[in-house]
Design an enzyme around this catalytic site. Sequence first.
Site, PDB file in Angstrom:
ATOM      1  N   TYR A 173       7.057 -11.428   5.112  1.00 32.63           N
ATOM      2  CA  TYR A 173       5.931 -10.860   4.362  1.00 32.63           C
ATOM      3  C   TYR A 173       5.457 -11.889   3.346  1.00 32.63           C
ATOM      4  O   TYR A 173       6.046 -12.047   2.280  1.00 32.63           O
ATOM      5  CB  TYR A 173       6.405  -9.588   3.667  1.00 32.63           C
ATOM      6  CG  TYR A 173       5.324  -8.708   3.077  1.00 32.63           C
ATOM      7  CD1 TYR A 173       3.980  -9.013   3.159  1.00 32.63           C
ATOM      8  CD2 TYR A 173       5.669  -7.529   2.422  1.00 32.63           C
ATOM      9  CE1 TYR A 173       3.012  -8.198   2.620  1.00 32.63           C
ATOM     10  CE2 TYR A 173       4.711  -6.688   1.879  1.00 32.63           C
ATOM     11  CZ  TYR A 173       3.386  -7.029   1.979  1.00 32.63           C
ATOM     12  OH  TYR A 173       2.429  -6.216   1.441  1.00 32.63           O
ATOM     13  N   LYS A 213       3.567 -12.081   8.492  1.00 29.84           N
ATOM     14  CA  LYS A 213       2.366 -11.410   7.975  1.00 29.84           C
ATOM     15  C   LYS A 213       1.746 -12.357   6.962  1.00 29.84           C
ATOM     16  O   LYS A 213       2.266 -12.524   5.855  1.00 29.84           O
ATOM     17  CB  LYS A 213       2.764 -10.080   7.334  1.00 29.84           C
ATOM     18  CG  LYS A 213       1.621  -9.273   6.724  1.00 29.84           C
ATOM     19  CD  LYS A 213       2.191  -7.991   6.123  1.00 29.84           C
ATOM     20  CE  LYS A 213       1.106  -7.058   5.588  1.00 29.84           C
ATOM     21  NZ  LYS A 213       0.462  -7.576   4.371  1.00 29.84           N
ATOM     22  N   THR A 264       0.829  -1.207   0.000  1.00 31.96           N
ATOM     23  CA  THR A 264       0.000   0.000   0.000  1.00 31.96           C
ATOM     24  C   THR A 264       0.857   1.249   0.000  1.00 31.96           C
ATOM     25  O   THR A 264       0.431   2.296  -0.496  1.00 31.96           O
ATOM     26  CB  THR A 264      -0.911   0.002   1.242  1.00 31.96           C
ATOM     27  OG1 THR A 264      -1.610  -1.235   1.302  1.00 31.96           O
ATOM     28  CG2 THR A 264      -1.908   1.143   1.200  1.00 31.96           C
TER      29      THR A 264
END
Length: 297
Positions: A131, A159, A44
């Site tokens: 990630y 994550k 993002t």
Amino acid sequence: MFSGLSAFPLTPFAAGKPDEAAFLRLLRRLIDAKVDSLGVLGSTGSYAYLTRARRRRIAELAVEHAESIPVMICIGAVGTDEVLALAEDAQQAGAAALLLPPLGYQALNEDEVFTLFETVTRHASVPVCIYDNPGTTHFTFSDALLSRIAALSGVGSVKIPGVPAEQSAANDRLAQLRGTLPDSVSIGVSGDASAANGLIAGCDGWYSVCGGLFPRVAKAMTEAAAAGDHQSVRAQSDRLQPLWALFRQHGGSFRVISAAAGLLGLTERDCLPRPLQPLSDAHCQQIADVLAALDLS
């Protein structure tokens, strides 16, 4: 550091470069809401569209203005040397943690990804978050690989992508992961539409795009989960179904959240890095209608 709400703000653009004033406006909302941590320069945050110098600048701004909130900085890049350079920049800026996605132009195998994490954790002085985002990295972690990497000294969290839509399946998925990861490694759910399922299943936190723009809503969900109030978590997520539907309609949260930030006057109406293009006026009106109906501002 790796529990509660980790809010992932946009890195908005204007005139072809990061809009620092708009970035600080977004950051201010998160600080005022007292999010538990900041996830800066994630997907993002448009890290893949930024030069090393621009990433370093955003990292410095984030840490400088975060007050007492810890900042996790994404250091994803195709080459290991670049990843290490970005890690050094992030640490010098004052990052409390590093977020590492495995990027590859050539498809990476598991040994290559393990070696990347082994190299970074050996050089890093702050903890690393794995990630796992196959939608953007095009690499899918096996549980066996997650277990190998999580056993490295210096890994603090993973994550994970969105969990299954059926709560019992989400519970099983979390139990499966818990059985393969060390107790010292937290699990944070992403994929905002399935965050409620992940939190109810027992994820330690929520790595949230929604929380990067609407932190009070997302924080209320994580606080309810921490208190064991699963009914409230579910009710709040159900109320946001129109927002989750927009995410699905537009292939993810990024374009919707970017448009929403512009509609709220926090960024330019077109705040995307090129070659990405803003949503149409009709789609923006649809988003504006949903924001109004949900009282998101």
